[in-house]
Design a protein around this motif. Structure first.
Motif, PDB file in Angstrom:
ATOM      1  N   ALA A  93       0.821  -1.212   0.000  1.00  0.00           N
ATOM      2  CA  ALA A  93       0.000   0.000   0.000  1.00  0.00           C
ATOM      3  C   ALA A  93       0.858   1.266   0.000  1.00  0.00           C
ATOM      4  O   ALA A  93       0.390   2.334  -0.410  1.00  0.00           O
ATOM      5  N   ARG A  94       2.101   1.131   0.444  1.00  0.00           N
ATOM      6  CA  ARG A  94       2.996   2.302   0.452  1.00  0.00           C
ATOM      7  C   ARG A  94       3.471   2.667  -0.945  1.00  0.00           C
ATOM      8  O   ARG A  94       4.157   3.666  -1.122  1.00  0.00           O
ATOM      9  N   LYS A  95       3.115   1.873  -1.915  1.00  0.00           N
ATOM     10  CA  LYS A  95       3.563   2.153  -3.277  1.00  0.00           C
ATOM     11  C   LYS A  95       2.667   3.155  -4.005  1.00  0.00           C
ATOM     12  O   LYS A  95       3.049   3.690  -5.042  1.00  0.00           O
ATOM     13  N   LYS A  96       1.481   3.396  -3.440  1.00  0.00           N
ATOM     14  CA  LYS A  96       0.532   4.240  -4.158  1.00  0.00           C
ATOM     15  C   LYS A  96      -0.135   5.225  -3.216  1.00  0.00           C
ATOM     16  O   LYS A  96      -0.615   4.843  -2.156  1.00  0.00           O
ATOM     17  N   LYS A  97      -0.154   6.477  -3.619  1.00  0.00           N
ATOM     18  CA  LYS A  97      -0.750   7.529  -2.783  1.00  0.00           C
ATOM     19  C   LYS A  97      -2.228   7.241  -2.540  1.00  0.00           C
ATOM     20  O   LYS A  97      -2.952   6.836  -3.432  1.00  0.00           O
ATOM     21  N   GLY A  98      -2.644   7.470  -1.300  1.00  0.00           N
ATOM     22  CA  GLY A  98      -4.048   7.299  -0.933  1.00  0.00           C
ATOM     23  C   GLY A  98      -4.458   5.874  -0.645  1.00  0.00           C
ATOM     24  O   GLY A  98      -5.587   5.628  -0.221  1.00  0.00           O
ATOM     25  N   GLU A  99      -3.558   4.922  -0.856  1.00  0.00           N
ATOM     26  CA  GLU A  99      -3.891   3.504  -0.642  1.00  0.00           C
ATOM     27  C   GLU A  99      -3.695   3.099   0.819  1.00  0.00           C
ATOM     28  O   GLU A  99      -2.739   3.519   1.465  1.00  0.00           O
ATOM     29  N   TRP A 100      -4.618   2.263   1.299  1.00  0.00           N
ATOM     30  CA  TRP A 100      -4.435   1.565   2.560  1.00  0.00           C
ATOM     31  C   TRP A 100      -4.281   0.076   2.245  1.00  0.00           C
ATOM     32  O   TRP A 100      -4.553  -0.352   1.119  1.00  0.00           O
ATOM     33  N   ALA A 101      -3.827  -0.680   3.200  1.00  0.00           N
ATOM     34  CA  ALA A 101      -3.575  -2.103   2.976  1.00  0.00           C
ATOM     35  C   ALA A 101      -4.834  -2.802   2.469  1.00  0.00           C
ATOM     36  O   ALA A 101      -5.926  -2.614   3.014  1.00  0.00           O
TER      37      ALA A 101
END
Length: 961
Positions: free
Chosen positions: A744-752
């Motif tokens: 999820a840290r690869k994309k802005k606004g994403e959570w796990a």
């Protein structure tokens, strides 16, 4: 009538489960969740003074019906659900070890230590980067499991509200409603104006500054109670006289459990640290200025990296590398600083040693010369940040000059000198006479950093905003950078701007390549996910601040070698060379601390960044590097610490717990088998449609329906699937969930994308409630088991004992065995022993149960209830009562000693002084505060240890042959 969490009640012809029971004016406030068809999944609040017909289901009325499901699946699920839903009363870890983090024993210690206190309250003071947020999550999970974590409020810095919220959700599936600017706007649009958001949302996270500055929120707080309040970075509330401190003191009286966290929780003053300890336990300290290490040791934990023995934990820290980058100051810079040094020397020569070393910041003799000295040092400090910062210092001083009041015999009031200094600075800036920036630029070039998409990320710390602004402009020009590549972070940004920058900088797809930050970004924020290069563009005059800065990338979970770069100015100019040497020593000392002691504050024992800055100022004023090499022991006459050398510099003793984790009994061979059976049963009973949920390996997918969306209204929007019809993905595999967090840290606004599949997840809670609703009220399922001895019926009973505030003190699952023809067979035994004896966790085979068998079992039920009360629960309750009475006696003795000590202090302070005016009101205020603490503490412990009537019994199932 006896009410407690977990009971099933009937009101207005509908069935409910009690989630919370609060004593209220000789009645009860019951927070419940509906389980019968009309009210299923909806939440209600009942007042027993209004709803007079509320009934707790009487076990004597239990109707026995045969379980016809294959393998007695429904019986096993119903019992399992009761056990998993039950509050526990254990001093071991019972649920948090299932969450999505790498289990390390040291992280369990704060929670285990808190369980030894009358109220579970603790200060977590672990060193920078050791994972205090994880330790908070462990505490929250365990308290929720104990039925004491339904209402939670977290107070955190505005920059990390989103970071904290996401961490607690991703790893522990505990949803916090974020009350930042956007969250508050949403509340205003969705809730009626008179609706208290802290009553509507059970679990919230908010900045203490938001509460401090919002009168309406303060009004809400005064009318609200929480189970748990968490105050992150609690050193910001240690001063009881400040708005933050006063608010924190109030909040500490509005909750049962309190968690304070900070790597630097005290400032070297006994009074300030006593304020924090008093929030945890008002009776801990008898005298705020005279207490011992033993008085406070039960209430905090403190560990450093070097104290962690677990190799798996140590492997998550990388050995850092320090890079010193020297910048030789040019002629123009030396010329400006030569004037600065001249002002300093002239001031120093007119002062004696006492003025400098003892009274530099006072207002005694020769005040004008001290002002000149401090002005010169302040100018030096700002120039060590950047020429632009020094120019701002001069501009601000010139703008404040008052021609009438100010005289030119003080340099900082001499307009001619100030204008000359300003002109020299402006010329240097116009001519790019900035050796430090040139060295910084050359280092970036050497590292082949161009600020492009594939370049590594950099954090740059500087004290002055003017420095950050200048750096941004120069970098944009010299490296041809767009604004989107550079993030600038400082305290004047809004909470939403701060959170966005920190969130985006930790995402792989962010455009940011460089973060320019003031020291507002040195506390709490995680900057290590995609960054391992940090520059101290200036060196703060505090080891505490320096350690905090370095800890942003040098922390648990850093996957690469962290590089700590220092920009170091060099000059051979007389005086200036010595001043620079003193500043550079701070870098060396922080590195020595890192390699050995583990805590920067232990060097000077001032425990306060401002006090450390003052010490460095004195060293520069006196031109004595020895002041920071071997500082004098702080004077403790003014309330400073003197609790022994090892008080704060050493770790707290490790808890000696043989078995920190309590493994729970289960009727299923593993978690997968339980959840699979749960889903299949709900489908069979048509509580789920066939495509609402299904397993693939260790992954359970549950469809996000309109009903589920309504029930889970308080989940963060980012935690929910994108739209109705999409699925929640819950995994039994910790690695999958932790990989999803990293992904999820690869994309802005994403959570796990994946969440942990365990009892605390709100979706799982929903499924378990559905199972509860599938069994009619006052029904117990009957199973026939041919491997059991013939002619015996075994009644599985859940017994609950609660205190007068509705908290469960004992949740006991036991089995009472009766002969089919009547009469007790042996003593009641723990359900766990019964399961092992008859292998109920293995596969069972459904057998035919005759109507006559049910009739005979039903006839035994009244005796089973009587025996259960008299032969088991009454005895267990008597043992519990005896233990509680002993605790109450010890606590009352503690109250008496504390009161005697406080009375003696009041007598010593006021004695026979006149009983009128200010002295009288001051004395009355102190006496009132003491009595309030006494009354509140006494009543709380009495409520906590009192037993509320008869035990509540529920017949869960009957096994027989």
């Amino acid at each position: 009538m006896n009410f407690t969490s977990g009971q099933r009640i009937t009101n207005r012809d509908e069935d409910f489960i009690i989630n919370d029971a609060l004593n209220n004016n000789n009645g009860w406030i019951l927070k419940v969740e509906g389980i019968s068809e009309l009210v299923k999944g909806k939440r209600f609040v009942f007042d027993t003074n209004i709803d007079k017909e509320i009934k707790v289901l009487d076990p004597i009325d239990t109707k026995l019906i045969p379980d016809t499901d294959y393998g007695y699946r429904k019986t096993k699920l119903f019992i399992e659900n009761q056990m998993r839903n039950a509050s526990v009363y254990s001093k071991q870890i019972t649920i948090a070890h299932k969450a999505a983090f790498n289990l390390a024993t040291y992280q369990l210690e704060p929670t285990l230590k808190a369980f030894d206190l009358p109220r579970p309250r603790i200060l977590i003071a672990d060193g920078v980067g050791l994972g205090k947020t994880i330790e908070v999550g462990i505490f929250l999970a365990e308290m929720i499991k104990r039925g004491k974590g339904k209402r939670i409020m977290v107070l955190a810095l505005k920059s990390i509200l989103g970071q904290f919220q996401q961490e607690i959700w991703n790893r522990f599936a505990i949803p916090l409603v974020r009350l930042d600017s956007d969250g508050i706007s949403k509340i205003k649009s969705e809730l009626p104006a008179n609706k208290n958001p802290f009553e509507y949302y059970d679990k919230t996270i908010v900045s203490i500054d938001t509460l401090k500055n919002n009168a309406k929120f303060q009004h809400y707080i005064e009318k609200t109670k929480w189970d748990i309040i968490v105050i992150d970075e609690c050193h910001t509330v240690a001063n009881a006289g400040s708005l933050r401190g006063g608010l924190a003191q109030l909040l500490s009286t509005k909750c049962e459990s309190l968690v304070l966290t900070s790597a630097t929780p005290h400032n070297g003053k006994k009074q300030s640290f006593a304020n924090l300890v008093n929030m945890i336990e008002p009776l801990a300290i008898k005298d705020d200025l005279d207490y011992t290490k033993e008085d406070i040791l039960p209430y905090y934990v403190r560990r450093f990296k070097n104290d962690i023995d677990d190799e798996s934990v140590r492997s998550n820290f990388q050995e850092r590398k320090v890079v010193s980058i020297h910048a030789d100051l040019g002629a123009a810079e030396n010329a400006f600083l030569e004037l600065q040094q001249k002002i300093k020397f002239e001031a120093v020569n007119s002062l004696d040693a006492a003025d400098i070393q003892q009274d530099l910041f006072g207002r005694k003799s020769k005040r004008k010369q001290k002002r000149d000295l401090l002005f010169a040092i302040g100018l030096f400090k700002s120039y060590m940040s950047s020429p632009e910062a020094a120019l701002s210092t001069l501009n601000n001083r010139i703008a404040k000059l008052n021609p009438v009041e100010d005289t030119d015999d003080v340099v900082e009031n001499n307009l001619n000198i100030l204008l000359d200094l300003r002109q020299r600075l402006q010329d240097n800036i116009d001519n790019a006479a900035d050796a430090k920036y040139r060295a910084f630029k050359e280092e970036l070039i050497r590292l082949k950093w161009k600020g492009r998409k594939n370049d590594f990320r950099i954090v740059v710390f500087a004290e002055r905003i003017e420095t950050l602004k200048a750096l941004k402009q120069k970098l944009k020009i010299d490296f041809d950078l767009d604004d989107k590549v550079i993030a600038d972070f400082h305290g004047s940004l809004t909470d939403m701007e701060q959170q966005r920058i920190i969130e985006d900088f930790g995402k792989a797809d962010a455009d940011f390549r460089i973060l320019l930050s003031s020291d507002a970004g040195s506390q709490g924020v995680n900057l290590h996910y995609y960054c391992n290069h940090m520059f101290n563009y200036d060196i703060p005059w505090s080891l505490i601040t320096l350690e905090q800065r370095n800890g942003r990338i040098d922390r648990y979970g850093q996957s690469k070698t962290p590089y700590i770069h220092y920009m170091i100015a060099k000059s051979d100019l007389e005086g200036l060379k010595d001043d620079l040497h003193i500043i550079n020593k701070l870098k060396d000392k922080e590195e020595t601390v890192y390699q050995s002691l583990g805590d920067a504050a232990s060097v000077y024992k001032l425990y306060n960044s401002t006090a450390e800055e003052d010490l460095v100022t004195k060293a520069i004023a006196a031109n004595q590097a020895s002041l920071i090499d071997q500082p004098d022991t702080p004077d403790t006459d003014d309330g400073g610490f003197d609790l022994g050398d090892d008080f704060w510099d050493d770790a707290t003793p490790a808890l000696k717990v043989a078995e920190p984790i309590l493994e729970q009994i289960s009727l299923f061979k593993n978690e997968r088998a339980y959840y699979d059976a749960l889903i299949q049963q709900l489908k069979a009973d048509q509580y789920l449609k066939m495509d609402d949920a299904h397993f693939e390996g260790d992954l359970l997918e549950v469809k996000h329906t309109k009903e589920l969306n309504r029930i889970l209204y308080d989940l963060p929007q980012e935690a929910k699937p994108g739209k109705i019809g999409d699925v929640y993905q819950l995994s039994l595999n910790k690695d999958d969930v932790q990989n999803a967090i990293a992904e999820a840290r690869k994309k802005k606004g994403e959570w796990a994308r994946f969440h942990m599949l365990y009892e605390l997840h709100p979706v799982v809670r929903f499924l378990m409630t559905q199972l509860e609703a599938s069994v009619d009220k006052n029904v117990a399922l009957v199973s026939k088991h041919s491997r059991m001895p013939a002619g015996v019926a075994h009644f599985v009973i859940h017994g609950l004992v609660s205190n007068s505030v509705g908290q469960s003190l004992l949740a006991d699952f036991f089995v009472l065995s009766l002969h089919i023809n009547g009469g007790l067979q042996g003593k009641p035994i723990p359900f766990e022993d019964f399961v092992k004896a008859h292998q109920l966790d293995k596969e069972l085979y459904t057998e035919v149960i005759e109507a006559d068998d049910i009739s005979r079992l039903q006839a035994l039920l009244p005796d089973a209830i009587i025996f259960a009360k008299e032969w088991h629960m009454n005895r267990e309750q008597d043992k519990l009562k005896w233990g509680m009475e002993k605790k109450l006696a010890v606590y009352e003795e503690k109250l008496k000693n504390w009161k005697a000590s406080k009375d003696k202090q009041i007598q010593h302070e006021f004695g026979d002084k006149p009983e009128y005016g200010y002295l009288k009101s001051r004395r009355e205020k102190k006496e009132y505060d003491i009595q309030t603490i006494l009354n509140d503490s006494s009543q709380y412990f009495k409520d906590l240890t009192s037993l509320n009537g008869d035990a509540y019994l529920k017949v869960l199932a009957v096994f027989y042959n």
